[in-house]
Write a protein that holds these residues in place. Sequence first.
Motif, PDB file in Angstrom:
ATOM      1  N   HIS A   1       0.814  -1.215   0.000  1.00 42.63           N
ATOM      2  CA  HIS A   1       0.000   0.000   0.000  1.00 42.63           C
ATOM      3  C   HIS A   1       0.851   1.270   0.000  1.00 42.63           C
ATOM      4  N   GLN A   2       2.096   1.187   0.446  1.00 41.47           N
ATOM      5  CA  GLN A   2       2.923   2.389   0.562  1.00 41.47           C
ATOM      6  C   GLN A   2       3.142   3.097  -0.762  1.00 41.47           C
ATOM      7  N   GLY A   3       3.250   2.365  -1.841  1.00 47.30           N
ATOM      8  CA  GLY A   3       3.455   2.987  -3.132  1.00 47.30           C
ATOM      9  C   GLY A   3       2.186   3.582  -3.720  1.00 47.30           C
ATOM     10  N   ARG A   4       1.068   3.362  -3.078  1.00 43.96           N
ATOM     11  CA  ARG A   4      -0.221   3.809  -3.607  1.00 43.96           C
ATOM     12  C   ARG A   4      -0.752   5.071  -2.941  1.00 43.96           C
ATOM     13  N   VAL A   5      -0.070   5.549  -1.905  1.00 44.16           N
ATOM     14  CA  VAL A   5      -0.523   6.739  -1.190  1.00 44.16           C
ATOM     15  C   VAL A   5       0.560   7.810  -1.231  1.00 44.16           C
ATOM     16  N   ALA A   6       0.162   9.045  -0.996  1.00 44.72           N
ATOM     17  CA  ALA A   6       1.094  10.172  -1.082  1.00 44.72           C
ATOM     18  C   ALA A   6       2.211  10.073  -0.047  1.00 44.72           C
ATOM     19  N   ASP A   7       1.853   9.841   1.193  1.00 44.30           N
ATOM     20  CA  ASP A   7       2.841   9.678   2.256  1.00 44.30           C
ATOM     21  C   ASP A   7       2.199   8.984   3.446  1.00 44.30           C
ATOM     22  N   CYS A   8       2.971   8.765   4.487  1.00 43.34           N
ATOM     23  CA  CYS A   8       2.494   7.995   5.647  1.00 43.34           C
ATOM     24  C   CYS A   8       1.269   8.623   6.310  1.00 43.34           C
ATOM     25  N   THR A   9       1.162   9.969   6.265  1.00 43.41           N
ATOM     26  CA  THR A   9       0.039  10.626   6.934  1.00 43.41           C
ATOM     27  C   THR A   9      -1.296  10.378   6.235  1.00 43.41           C
ATOM     28  N   THR A  10      -1.281   9.774   5.071  1.00 41.02           N
ATOM     29  CA  THR A  10      -2.531   9.403   4.419  1.00 41.02           C
ATOM     30  C   THR A  10      -3.294   8.421   5.309  1.00 41.02           C
ATOM     31  N   CYS A  11      -2.573   7.501   5.927  1.00 42.69           N
ATOM     32  CA  CYS A  11      -3.193   6.500   6.803  1.00 42.69           C
ATOM     33  C   CYS A  11      -2.900   6.747   8.280  1.00 42.69           C
ATOM     34  N   HIS A  12      -1.691   7.161   8.571  1.00 40.87           N
ATOM     35  CA  HIS A  12      -1.281   7.439   9.960  1.00 40.87           C
ATOM     36  C   HIS A  12      -1.370   8.941  10.158  1.00 40.87           C
ATOM     37  N   HIS A  13      -2.437   9.417  10.792  1.00 39.57           N
ATOM     38  CA  HIS A  13      -2.681  10.857  10.784  1.00 39.57           C
ATOM     39  C   HIS A  13      -1.573  11.687  11.420  1.00 39.57           C
TER      40      HIS A  13
END
Length: 107
Positions: A47-59
Amino acid sequence: MKRFIAVLLVAGFMAAGALVATAADKGQETVQYETKMGTVTFQHQAHQGRVADCTTCHHKGVETGKCNTCHGVDAAAPTQKDAFHKLCKDCHKDKGGPTGCKDCHKK
């Protein structure tokens, strides 16, 4: 002048080393959650390559564990189940991922 160039090269190599070390620590490859509906195996690195950065999921960017780890007994804090269902299902609806219960929950 040679000393200045040498200092710049050393600084550059140190910065590159720090970037490589940070990039290498991407967390676990998979994370499993045991639930009443069955085990959810989350493909973290995929999933890491599919989101902008870690804060997409980890607020806050780095938190792991249940919401009450940071929020304590705050009644306004979501349950882990509610947070995951909202975040995951909304993203999956937008990007075409699975949204059915048994798609993720495996007995």
